[in-house]
Write an enzyme that holds these catalytic residues in place. Structure first.
Site, PDB file in Angstrom:
ATOM      1  N   GLU A  60       0.823  -1.208   0.000  1.00 50.61           N
ATOM      2  CA  GLU A  60       0.000   0.000   0.000  1.00 50.61           C
ATOM      3  C   GLU A  60       0.858   1.260   0.000  1.00 50.61           C
ATOM      4  O   GLU A  60       0.497   2.267  -0.640  1.00 50.61           O
ATOM      5  CB  GLU A  60      -0.938   0.002   1.210  1.00 50.61           C
ATOM      6  CG  GLU A  60      -2.123  -0.938   1.103  1.00 50.61           C
ATOM      7  CD  GLU A  60      -1.750  -2.393   1.365  1.00 50.61           C
ATOM      8  OE1 GLU A  60      -2.575  -3.278   1.094  1.00 50.61           O
ATOM      9  OE2 GLU A  60      -0.613  -2.636   1.847  1.00 50.61           O
ATOM     10  N   HIS A 129      -8.216  -6.177  10.559  1.00 47.99           N
ATOM     11  CA  HIS A 129      -8.916  -6.044   9.271  1.00 47.99           C
ATOM     12  C   HIS A 129     -10.283  -5.385   9.444  1.00 47.99           C
ATOM     13  O   HIS A 129     -11.128  -5.473   8.546  1.00 47.99           O
ATOM     14  CB  HIS A 129      -9.118  -7.423   8.621  1.00 47.99           C
ATOM     15  CG  HIS A 129      -7.857  -8.080   8.171  1.00 47.99           C
ATOM     16  ND1 HIS A 129      -6.850  -8.428   9.038  1.00 47.99           N
ATOM     17  CD2 HIS A 129      -7.435  -8.468   6.939  1.00 47.99           C
ATOM     18  CE1 HIS A 129      -5.864  -9.005   8.359  1.00 47.99           C
ATOM     19  NE2 HIS A 129      -6.194  -9.030   7.092  1.00 47.99           N
TER      20      HIS A 129
END
Length: 325
Positions: A60, A129
């Site tokens: 990312e 998450h």
């Protein structure tokens, strides 16, 4: 109007904007060949090719930085995060660089970029998450933050975000991807950022929410009407920053009681800011203290039963509403 899912609405928005503007590209992990982890980009690689739908390495930090640089040079990248929980490894690129370039360049360099993906709990994927970081993102000047709750909002607001000249964080909810709703079919359908929506009119209580919590609020409003003859108004914030303060305050002045519902953790949550706004600008209209229902203040549980109790649910919100009335 067409009845489509939230996922299909996002796909339409992306496809229409890629067709409209050759500077728009979609990039992220598995967005091309795998069609996206949640199949939002299904069919787009075949339609637009690998120059516009770009699979990235699992980093990312790398592809967010690449996208910020591309935006500074005139592109309009849309970055998909598999989970918004993964934005933290790209914190510098998003919140330090993308957010500040326009200000630090004296307005000479825009960063027209969209960061989007699922931001929610409730899917039993563990604490790392399951973040809902709209409060983190909205704390940063230069960043816009939206949380669409319906397919129509998902399409219209994503199109507005792509056309915006500032960085926009689009917080979607995994649980809503299969939600169906009516969506206008015209390509120019957009919903301006910064406009809340009163999704249910009421006179006794304002329930103010965003994202999936809007649907919980609507369920509670229906229960209150059926069992207690209480008329609850439900306000969908839609946009966290910019925030539609006038719609919030108008609802409070109308009903005189307020319940704030969000999946954020309570400490420094979005609703903490809204509670301040209400007491500062509409205190004399309140007939009861402002109440909040948020996620229980602990790392997100992996256990389904525990997580279902941790995030705002019908019973928790209803109990708090009953305290107000």
């Amino acid at each position: 109007m067409a009845t489509i899912t939230y996922r299909e609405a996002l796909n339409q928005a992306l496809s229409e904007e890629i067709e409209r503007d050759d500077k728009v590209v979609l990039m992220g992990e598995e967005v091309a060949q795998f069609k996206g982890s949640y199949k939002v980009s299904e069919g787009m690689l075949e339609k637009f090719g690998s120059d516009r739908i770009i699979d990235t390495p699992i980093s990312e930090a790398a592809f967010s930085g690449l996208a910020v640089g591309a935006a500074m040079m005139g592109m309009r990248p849309v970055v998909e995060f598999m989970f918004w929980s993964f934005c933290y490894v790209a914190f510098d690129q998003i919140f330090n660089n993308a957010a500040n370039v326009r200000y630090m360049s004296g307005g000479l360099i825009n960063v027209p970029i969209v960061f989007r993906g699922p931001a929610n709990g409730g899917t039993n994927v563990g604490a790392t998450h399951s973040h809902t970081p709209e409060n983190f993102a909205a704390n940063t000047p230069g960043i816009k933050v939206i949380c669409p709750a319906t397919p129509a909002d998902a399409k219209g607001m994503l199109k507005s975000a792509i056309r915006d000249n500032d960085p926009v964080c689009v917080m979607e909810n995994t649980i809503l991807y299969n939600l169906q709703g009516e969506v206008p079919e015209e390509n120019d359908f957009i919903i301006p950022l910064g406009k809340a929506n009163v999704v249910r009119e009421g006179s006794d209580l304002s329930i103010i929410a965003h994202g999936k919590s809007v649907h919980t609020a609507l369920e509670v409003a229906q229960t209150l009407d059926e069992t207690n003859k209480v008329s609850a108004e439900v306000v969908d914030l839609r946009s966290i920053r910019p925030l539609d303060t006038e719609t919030i305050l108008s609802s409070v002045r109308k009903t005189n009681r307020v319940l704030l519902v969000e999946e954020n953790k309570p400490f420094c949550g979005v609703d903490a800011q809204i509670a301040f706004l209400i007491q500062d600008q509409a205190f004399d209209y309140l007939d009861a203290p402002i109440k909040r229902v948020s996620a229980i203040d602990a790392p997100q549980a992996y256990s389904k039963s525990l997580e279902n109790a941790q995030i705002p649910n019908h019973d928790r919100v209803l109990r708090k509403a009953m305290e107000l009335i």
